[in-house]
Design a protein around this motif. Structure first.
Motif, PDB file in Angstrom:
ATOM      1  N   PRO A 188      -5.795  -8.830  -3.898  1.00 28.13           N
ATOM      2  CA  PRO A 188      -5.124 -10.101  -4.203  1.00 28.13           C
ATOM      3  C   PRO A 188      -4.180  -9.980  -5.397  1.00 28.13           C
ATOM      4  CG  PRO A 188      -7.449 -10.471  -3.771  1.00 28.13           C
ATOM      5  CD  PRO A 188      -7.262  -8.984  -3.835  1.00 28.13           C
ATOM      6  N   GLU A 189      -4.528  -9.125  -6.337  1.00 30.52           N
ATOM      7  CA  GLU A 189      -3.662  -8.947  -7.506  1.00 30.52           C
ATOM      8  C   GLU A 189      -2.319  -8.337  -7.108  1.00 30.52           C
ATOM      9  OE1 GLU A 189      -7.719  -9.525  -8.633  1.00 30.52           O
ATOM     10  OE2 GLU A 189      -6.874  -7.977  -7.327  1.00 30.52           O
ATOM     11  N   GLN A 190      -2.339  -7.356  -6.220  1.00 32.20           N
ATOM     12  CA  GLN A 190      -1.092  -6.762  -5.755  1.00 32.20           C
ATOM     13  C   GLN A 190      -0.270  -7.768  -4.956  1.00 32.20           C
ATOM     14  OE1 GLN A 190      -2.589  -3.306  -3.643  1.00 32.20           O
ATOM     15  NE2 GLN A 190      -2.128  -1.946  -5.365  1.00 32.20           N
ATOM     16  N   ALA A 191      -0.943  -8.603  -4.182  1.00 28.34           N
ATOM     17  CA  ALA A 191      -0.225  -9.633  -3.435  1.00 28.34           C
ATOM     18  C   ALA A 191       0.478 -10.597  -4.386  1.00 28.34           C
ATOM     19  CB  ALA A 191      -1.193 -10.385  -2.528  1.00 28.34           C
ATOM     20  N   ALA A 192      -0.210 -10.990  -5.438  1.00 25.53           N
ATOM     21  CA  ALA A 192       0.394 -11.891  -6.423  1.00 25.53           C
ATOM     22  C   ALA A 192       1.562 -11.223  -7.130  1.00 25.53           C
ATOM     23  CB  ALA A 192      -0.663 -12.343  -7.431  1.00 25.53           C
ATOM     24  N   GLU A 193       1.438  -9.926  -7.416  1.00 26.33           N
ATOM     25  CA  GLU A 193       2.522  -9.189  -8.062  1.00 26.33           C
ATOM     26  C   GLU A 193       3.759  -9.146  -7.159  1.00 26.33           C
ATOM     27  OE1 GLU A 193       0.858  -5.408  -8.918  1.00 26.33           O
ATOM     28  OE2 GLU A 193      -0.381  -6.136 -10.584  1.00 26.33           O
ATOM     29  N   ALA A 194       3.543  -9.059  -5.857  1.00 27.49           N
ATOM     30  CA  ALA A 194       4.670  -9.045  -4.932  1.00 27.49           C
ATOM     31  C   ALA A 194       5.428 -10.365  -4.975  1.00 27.49           C
ATOM     32  CB  ALA A 194       4.180  -8.754  -3.519  1.00 27.49           C
ATOM     33  N   LEU A 195       4.701 -11.464  -5.074  1.00 25.58           N
ATOM     34  CA  LEU A 195       5.371 -12.767  -5.193  1.00 25.58           C
ATOM     35  C   LEU A 195       6.143 -12.849  -6.499  1.00 25.58           C
ATOM     36  CD1 LEU A 195       2.662 -15.258  -3.862  1.00 25.58           C
ATOM     37  CD2 LEU A 195       4.601 -14.267  -2.624  1.00 25.58           C
ATOM     38  N   THR A 196       5.548 -12.364  -7.567  1.00 26.80           N
ATOM     39  CA  THR A 196       6.225 -12.365  -8.864  1.00 26.80           C
ATOM     40  C   THR A 196       7.496 -11.516  -8.807  1.00 26.80           C
ATOM     41  OG1 THR A 196       4.131 -12.668 -10.032  1.00 26.80           O
ATOM     42  CG2 THR A 196       5.966 -11.802 -11.314  1.00 26.80           C
ATOM     43  N   ALA A 197       7.476 -10.452  -8.017  1.00 31.75           N
ATOM     44  CA  ALA A 197       8.637  -9.575  -7.885  1.00 31.75           C
ATOM     45  C   ALA A 197       9.766 -10.211  -7.084  1.00 31.75           C
ATOM     46  CB  ALA A 197       8.229  -8.254  -7.242  1.00 31.75           C
ATOM     47  N   GLY A 198       9.468 -11.318  -6.419  1.00 35.62           N
ATOM     48  CA  GLY A 198      10.513 -12.021  -5.688  1.00 35.62           C
ATOM     49  C   GLY A 198      10.277 -12.208  -4.212  1.00 35.62           C
ATOM     50  N   ALA A 199       9.147 -11.751  -3.692  1.00 36.07           N
ATOM     51  CA  ALA A 199       8.868 -11.917  -2.270  1.00 36.07           C
ATOM     52  C   ALA A 199       8.643 -13.380  -1.928  1.00 36.07           C
ATOM     53  CB  ALA A 199       7.637 -11.108  -1.874  1.00 36.07           C
ATOM     54  N   LEU A 200       9.123 -13.777  -0.763  1.00 35.89           N
ATOM     55  CA  LEU A 200       8.832 -15.121  -0.262  1.00 35.89           C
ATOM     56  C   LEU A 200       7.359 -15.239   0.072  1.00 35.89           C
ATOM     57  CD1 LEU A 200       9.985 -17.880   1.029  1.00 35.89           C
ATOM     58  CD2 LEU A 200       9.719 -16.639   3.195  1.00 35.89           C
ATOM     59  N   SER A 201       6.839 -14.230   0.759  1.00 33.57           N
ATOM     60  CA  SER A 201       5.440 -14.203   1.162  1.00 33.57           C
ATOM     61  C   SER A 201       4.997 -12.753   1.305  1.00 33.57           C
ATOM     62  CB  SER A 201       5.225 -14.975   2.469  1.00 33.57           C
ATOM     63  OG  SER A 201       6.034 -14.446   3.499  1.00 33.57           O
ATOM     64  N   VAL A 202       3.728 -12.571   1.619  1.00 32.81           N
ATOM     65  CA  VAL A 202       3.120 -11.238   1.596  1.00 32.81           C
ATOM     66  C   VAL A 202       2.351 -11.009   2.887  1.00 32.81           C
ATOM     67  CG1 VAL A 202       1.471  -9.768   0.394  1.00 32.81           C
ATOM     68  CG2 VAL A 202       2.898 -11.343  -0.911  1.00 32.81           C
ATOM     69  N   VAL A 203       2.551  -9.833   3.487  1.00 29.77           N
ATOM     70  CA  VAL A 203       1.779  -9.433   4.668  1.00 29.77           C
ATOM     71  C   VAL A 203       0.672  -8.480   4.226  1.00 29.77           C
ATOM     72  CG1 VAL A 203       1.804  -8.250   6.893  1.00 29.77           C
ATOM     73  CG2 VAL A 203       3.757  -9.664   6.218  1.00 29.77           C
ATOM     74  N   VAL A 204      -0.557  -8.782   4.632  1.00 29.80           N
ATOM     75  CA  VAL A 204      -1.686  -7.884   4.388  1.00 29.80           C
ATOM     76  C   VAL A 204      -2.348  -7.585   5.727  1.00 29.80           C
ATOM     77  CG1 VAL A 204      -3.902  -7.559   3.226  1.00 29.80           C
ATOM     78  CG2 VAL A 204      -2.049  -8.789   2.057  1.00 29.80           C
ATOM     79  N   GLY A 205      -2.602  -6.312   5.979  1.00 29.58           N
ATOM     80  CA  GLY A 205      -3.229  -5.919   7.224  1.00 29.58           C
ATOM     81  C   GLY A 205      -4.534  -5.187   6.999  1.00 29.58           C
ATOM     82  N   THR A 206      -4.452  -3.893   6.729  1.00 27.65           N
ATOM     83  CA  THR A 206      -5.640  -3.042   6.640  1.00 27.65           C
ATOM     84  C   THR A 206      -6.720  -3.604   5.727  1.00 27.65           C
ATOM     85  OG1 THR A 206      -4.314  -1.064   7.088  1.00 27.65           O
ATOM     86  CG2 THR A 206      -6.453  -0.732   6.032  1.00 27.65           C
ATOM     87  N   ALA A 207      -6.341  -4.131   4.588  1.00 28.15           N
ATOM     88  CA  ALA A 207      -7.334  -4.607   3.620  1.00 28.15           C
ATOM     89  C   ALA A 207      -8.142  -5.788   4.138  1.00 28.15           C
ATOM     90  CB  ALA A 207      -6.641  -5.001   2.313  1.00 28.15           C
ATOM     91  N   ILE A 208      -7.659  -6.430   5.212  1.00 21.99           N
ATOM     92  CA  ILE A 208      -8.354  -7.597   5.758  1.00 21.99           C
ATOM     93  C   ILE A 208      -8.895  -7.339   7.161  1.00 21.99           C
ATOM     94  CG2 ILE A 208      -8.060 -10.007   6.533  1.00 21.99           C
ATOM     95  CD1 ILE A 208      -6.018 -10.387   4.313  1.00 21.99           C
ATOM     96  N   THR A 209      -8.116  -6.661   8.004  1.00 20.90           N
ATOM     97  CA  THR A 209      -8.428  -6.647   9.437  1.00 20.90           C
ATOM     98  C   THR A 209      -8.702  -5.265  10.023  1.00 20.90           C
ATOM     99  OG1 THR A 209      -6.065  -6.541   9.993  1.00 20.90           O
ATOM    100  CG2 THR A 209      -7.065  -8.736   9.828  1.00 20.90           C
ATOM    101  N   ALA A 210      -9.009  -4.274   9.188  1.00 20.22           N
ATOM    102  CA  ALA A 210      -9.204  -2.920   9.726  1.00 20.22           C
ATOM    103  C   ALA A 210     -10.548  -2.341   9.309  1.00 20.22           C
ATOM    104  CB  ALA A 210      -8.064  -2.009   9.267  1.00 20.22           C
ATOM    105  N   PRO A 211     -11.656  -2.783   9.916  1.00 23.48           N
ATOM    106  CA  PRO A 211     -12.975  -2.295   9.504  1.00 23.48           C
ATOM    107  C   PRO A 211     -13.160  -0.797   9.698  1.00 23.48           C
ATOM    108  CG  PRO A 211     -13.138  -3.621  11.500  1.00 23.48           C
ATOM    109  CD  PRO A 211     -11.763  -3.811  10.975  1.00 23.48           C
ATOM    110  N   THR A 212     -12.535  -0.207  10.707  1.00 25.20           N
ATOM    111  CA  THR A 212     -12.681   1.229  10.917  1.00 25.20           C
ATOM    112  C   THR A 212     -12.073   1.997   9.753  1.00 25.20           C
ATOM    113  OG1 THR A 212     -12.573   0.900  13.316  1.00 25.20           O
ATOM    114  CG2 THR A 212     -12.233   3.142  12.494  1.00 25.20           C
ATOM    115  N   ALA A 213     -10.851   1.643   9.376  1.00 23.91           N
ATOM    116  CA  ALA A 213     -10.186   2.320   8.266  1.00 23.91           C
ATOM    117  C   ALA A 213     -10.909   2.073   6.952  1.00 23.91           C
ATOM    118  CB  ALA A 213      -8.738   1.847   8.168  1.00 23.91           C
ATOM    119  N   LEU A 214     -11.385   0.865   6.747  1.00 23.23           N
ATOM    120  CA  LEU A 214     -12.102   0.557   5.513  1.00 23.23           C
ATOM    121  C   LEU A 214     -13.422   1.315   5.436  1.00 23.23           C
ATOM    122  CD1 LEU A 214     -11.414  -3.275   5.374  1.00 23.23           C
ATOM    123  CD2 LEU A 214     -10.443  -1.535   3.870  1.00 23.23           C
TER     124      LEU A 214
END
Length: 224
Positions: A188-214
């Motif tokens: 979540p901290e990296q996601a917030a940093e992306a918004l601070t850097a100027g992103a409109l929004s943030v896409v997160v995949g593996t960290a949320i939806t990839a149990p095999t990789a995790l």
């Protein structure tokens, strides 16, 4: 349509609900359940792969669906042709995500032609890029959103282990369309940093939806 959707995505999370070939999670029903869980958790949109899954997700969730179609695993394989893009629109995608790198497309078309076709069909385009120049060119060619999705993954570009926040910031300062941060966002901290850097929004995949990789990550951490 761009502005209302951009307003809906501003400062919020998009969850990528995908699974690689051969993964036990790569079942349409499972991926749709991921999308529903993401929506229940507060996601503003979901990003899903292949027309069948796009259509099922559109029917199951009330948030916008960003559709892509991965065909192959080398070169331009994220929505590589106009045919792929229009199939995603037909399946109900509000936004079509497509590779907008400088590499040649397998059908000989241009990214601008893909954008024109998708717009004519009534949907928007998210350009997946790997460099600043590609992002600027994609915006000039009509992309509605520019994502940093491919930064660090295209042969010949530097490999990275963290989100490319410098690219996010550079694009956000230089192009007139919204920038979406995607790629290696693990906390979540990296996601917030992306918004601070100027992103409109943030896409997160593996960290949320990839149990095999995790699971593999934890197994590797416990291996002497």
């Amino acid at each position: 349509m761009t502005l209302p959707l951009a307003d809906a995505l501003k400062g919020r999370l998009i969850v990528s609900c995908q699974a690689p070939p051969g993964d036990p999670m790569r079942q349409t029903d499972t991926l749709v359940r991921m999308a529903r869980a993401a929506e229940a958790g507060g996601a503003a949109a979901v990003r899903v792969n292949e027309p069948e899954v796009v259509a099922a997700a559109v029917a199951a969730v009330d948030v916008p669906v960003i559709g892509l179609w991965k065909d192959g695993d080398t070169g331009v394989y994220i929505t590589p042709t106009v045919r792929h893009a229009l199939a995603l629109v037909e399946a109900g995608a509000a936004v079509v995500a497509a590779d907008a790198t400088a590499r040649p497309r397998p059908d000989g078309s241009t990214f601008a032609e893909l954008v024109e076709a998708v717009h004519a069909a009534g949907a928007l385009v998210m350009a997946d890029v790997s460099t600043f120049d590609e992002g600027r060119e994609a915006a000039a060619r009509g992309a509605d959103f520019v994502g940093t999705t491919l930064s660090g993954y295209v042969p010949g570009t530097p490999r990275q282990t963290a989100p490319d926040l410098a690219l996010v910031a550079d694009l956000a300062a230089a192009i007139p369309v919204p920038v979406i941060a995607e790629g290696r966002i693990a906390t979540p901290e990296q996601a917030a940093e992306a918004l601070t850097a100027g992103a409109l929004s943030v896409v997160v995949g593996t960290a949320i939806t990839a149990p095999t990789a995790l699971t593999r990550t934890f197994v590797a951490g416990l291996t002497p």
